[in-house]
Design a protein around this motif. Structure first.
Motif, PDB file in Angstrom:
ATOM      1  N   ARG A  56       0.961  -1.593  -0.056  1.00 18.15           N
ATOM      2  CA  ARG A  56      -0.085   0.211  -0.262  1.00 18.15           C
ATOM      3  C   ARG A  56       0.929   1.303   0.508  1.00 18.15           C
ATOM      4  O   ARG A  56       0.638   2.195  -0.793  1.00 18.15           O
ATOM      5  CB  ARG A  56      -1.008  -0.442   0.989  1.00 18.15           C
ATOM      6  CG  ARG A  56      -2.015  -1.018   1.312  1.00 18.15           C
ATOM      7  CD  ARG A  56      -3.462  -1.059   2.511  1.00 18.15           C
ATOM      8  NE  ARG A  56      -3.961  -2.132   2.022  1.00 18.15           N
ATOM      9  CZ  ARG A  56      -5.138  -2.217   2.585  1.00 18.15           C
ATOM     10  NH1 ARG A  56      -6.332  -1.007   2.881  1.00 18.15           N
ATOM     11  NH2 ARG A  56      -5.693  -3.028   2.972  1.00 18.15           N
TER      12      ARG A  56
ATOM     13  N   LEU B  86       2.283   1.896  -4.065  1.00 14.79           N
ATOM     14  CA  LEU B  86       1.425   2.331  -4.714  1.00 14.79           C
ATOM     15  C   LEU B  86       0.990   3.944  -3.748  1.00 14.79           C
ATOM     16  O   LEU B  86       1.080   4.454  -5.258  1.00 14.79           O
ATOM     17  CB  LEU B  86      -0.576   1.370  -4.309  1.00 14.79           C
ATOM     18  CG  LEU B  86      -1.220   2.315  -5.261  1.00 14.79           C
ATOM     19  CD1 LEU B  86      -0.357   1.980  -6.853  1.00 14.79           C
ATOM     20  CD2 LEU B  86      -3.025   1.055  -5.219  1.00 14.79           C
TER      21      LEU B  86
ATOM     22  N   ARG C 218      -6.478  -6.319  -3.386  1.00 18.28           N
ATOM     23  CA  ARG C 218      -7.260  -6.922  -5.074  1.00 18.28           C
ATOM     24  C   ARG C 218      -8.646  -6.555  -4.860  1.00 18.28           C
ATOM     25  O   ARG C 218      -8.868  -5.699  -6.025  1.00 18.28           O
ATOM     26  CB  ARG C 218      -7.554  -8.744  -5.420  1.00 18.28           C
ATOM     27  CG  ARG C 218      -6.281  -9.726  -6.457  1.00 18.28           C
ATOM     28  CD  ARG C 218      -6.763 -10.673  -7.137  1.00 18.28           C
ATOM     29  NE  ARG C 218      -7.496 -11.745  -6.708  1.00 18.28           N
ATOM     30  CZ  ARG C 218      -6.999 -12.372  -6.319  1.00 18.28           C
ATOM     31  NH1 ARG C 218      -5.439 -12.703  -6.395  1.00 18.28           N
ATOM     32  NH2 ARG C 218      -7.841 -13.712  -5.427  1.00 18.28           N
TER      33      ARG C 218
ATOM     34  N   LEU D  80      -7.432  -2.864  -4.702  1.00 22.39           N
ATOM     35  CA  LEU D  80      -6.760  -2.165  -5.420  1.00 22.39           C
ATOM     36  C   LEU D  80      -7.837  -1.634  -6.469  1.00 22.39           C
ATOM     37  O   LEU D  80      -7.745  -0.226  -6.947  1.00 22.39           O
ATOM     38  CB  LEU D  80      -5.768  -2.874  -6.264  1.00 22.39           C
ATOM     39  CG  LEU D  80      -4.910  -2.108  -7.961  1.00 22.39           C
ATOM     40  CD1 LEU D  80      -4.083  -1.055  -7.037  1.00 22.39           C
ATOM     41  CD2 LEU D  80      -4.154  -3.297  -7.710  1.00 22.39           C
TER      42      LEU D  80
ATOM     43  N   HIS E  47      -8.849   2.206  -8.086  1.00 26.85           N
ATOM     44  CA  HIS E  47      -8.608   2.174  -9.206  1.00 26.85           C
ATOM     45  C   HIS E  47      -9.763   3.264 -10.291  1.00 26.85           C
ATOM     46  O   HIS E  47      -9.661   4.332 -10.748  1.00 26.85           O
ATOM     47  CB  HIS E  47      -8.519   0.701 -10.176  1.00 26.85           C
ATOM     48  CG  HIS E  47      -8.441   1.711 -12.078  1.00 26.85           C
ATOM     49  ND1 HIS E  47      -8.273   1.696 -12.646  1.00 26.85           N
ATOM     50  CD2 HIS E  47      -9.715   0.905 -12.389  1.00 26.85           C
ATOM     51  CE1 HIS E  47      -8.039   1.718 -13.626  1.00 26.85           C
ATOM     52  NE2 HIS E  47      -9.250   1.711 -14.043  1.00 26.85           N
TER      53      HIS E  47
END
Length: 366
Positions: free
Chosen positions: A144, A147, A176, A179, A183
């Motif tokens: 994390r 990212l 998953r 994320l 997105h």
């Protein structure tokens, strides 16, 4: 930011890694590059990032030629499998890094950077970890942070190379879903590299299946699973059973095979190969059947059979309580009834040429 890749090739010495890649990623889309090791997916990602250069081809982002830009001018957010965090920096400093190293004329003020970092810490649900160091974090927490560092620079394109590959299965599943939400909330154009089918199909808007430097198929989970475009895709998607058949008026025929449930295919008559998964086959008891049960095991829910015709052994999975499972024990003879299958003209690559020509004669003898 839309990405257009045109006829891209790349070789390392005499080894061709990309063999003419054409791909368009729409603005705001999340696309997964899926394939086995050596398929070229990571090399393609590195070319988009400016970490590798192709031998030929084009790379345009929103109409701009990116092959004329250095990596630092592309404003790419890149997340690697192994985090690549700075161990001597706190979580806050790791996230802020991309902003603090900008040229002085483009660098935001300290208060702006601090506000951006705080915003990302809360957005990524790690606000309580801001003063910790990477060694004090779990694998999921480190990813994390990685990212967050990529998002801090407000990247034109977000690239992820096996970002969950070093994590255990339970953490991967949680990240998953997380994320995908990130997105959707950021609206970034994202390319995601993985060899994990479940990961690709759960996360991506579209999946690009790559093999040996080529794009084999592009689509969603159902399209690729049910309608593989090539033998390579069929095998990669788990169709590990390959049966030689003969196509006649669009129907697959072979001794010991009842293909009546398969639709007719608009394919030429002649030798072909049927690709199936273990769960695609229903064995039907028949005293004169070509196949014999050589092994039978159960895990309580699934009955796993091994069937042999003397030349080939195939696995078959079916629900233990299914009607067709009754009476199927070692030594029982059966015929095969495919419920679904992929068919490609031509014999299996491993078959001798004579095998393909013998099959029609055997059919006539039945």
């Amino acid at each position: 930011m839309s990405i257009t890749i045109e006829n891209m090739t790349k070789s390392f010495g005499s080894t061709a890694v990309l063999r003419g890649i054409d791909l368009t990623v729409e603005s705001g889309e999340l696309v997964a590059l899926l394939g086995p090791s050596g398929s070229g997916k990571t090399t393609l990602l590195k070319i988009v990032a400016g970490l590798e250069w192709p031998n030929s081809g084009g790379l345009n982002v929103n109409g701009q030629d990116w092959l004329g830009l250095a990596a630092q001018d592309r404003r790419i957010g890149f997340v690697f499998q192994h985090y690549a965090l700075f161990p001597h920096m706190t979580v806050r400093d790791n996230i802020a890094f991309g902003l603090t190293v900008r040229p002085r004329a483009e660098r935001p003020g300290k208060s702006v950077i601090a506000a951006k970092v705080e915003e990302l810490l809360h957005f990524l649900q790690i606000a309580h970890l801001g003063d910790r160091y990477p060694a004090q974090l779990s694998g999921g927490q480190r990813q994390r942070v990685a990212l967050g560092r990529a998002l801090a620079i407000q990247p034109t394109v977000l690239l992820l190379d096996e970002p969950f590959g070093a994590l255990d299965a339970a953490v991967r599943r949680d990240l998953r879903a997380w994320l995908r939400r990130v997105h959707e909330e950021t609206g970034s154009t994202t390319i995601f590299v993985t060899h994990d089918q479940e990961e690709a199909f759960e996360l991506a808007d579209r999946v690009v299946v790559m093999g040996e430097g080529r794009i084999e198929q592009i689509g969603n989970a159902d399209q690729i699973h049910d309608h593989p475009a090539s033998p390579f895709v069929a095998r990669f998607m788990g169709a590990t059973i390959e049966l030689p058949v003969v196509l006649s008026a669009g129907r697959a025929e072979a001794p010991g095979l009842d293909a009546g449930r398969l639709p007719r295919r608009a394919l030429p008559d002649g030798p072909a190969t049927l690709f199936l998964r273990p769960a695609d086959i229903t064995p039907v008891a028949d005293p004169s059947g070509r196949w014999q049960v050589s092994r039978c095991t159960s895990n309580g829910a699934i009955l796993r059979l091994e069937l042999t015709d003397g030349a080939q052994t195939i696995p078959v999975d079916l629900p233990r309580r299914a009607l067709e499972a009754k009476g199927l024990e070692r030594g029982a003879r059966v015929i095969l009834r495919p419920e679904t299958a992929a068919i490609f003209p031509g014999p299996r690559p491993s078959q001798a040429a004579s095998a393909a020509t013998e099959l029609p004669r055997k059919e006539k003898a039945q």
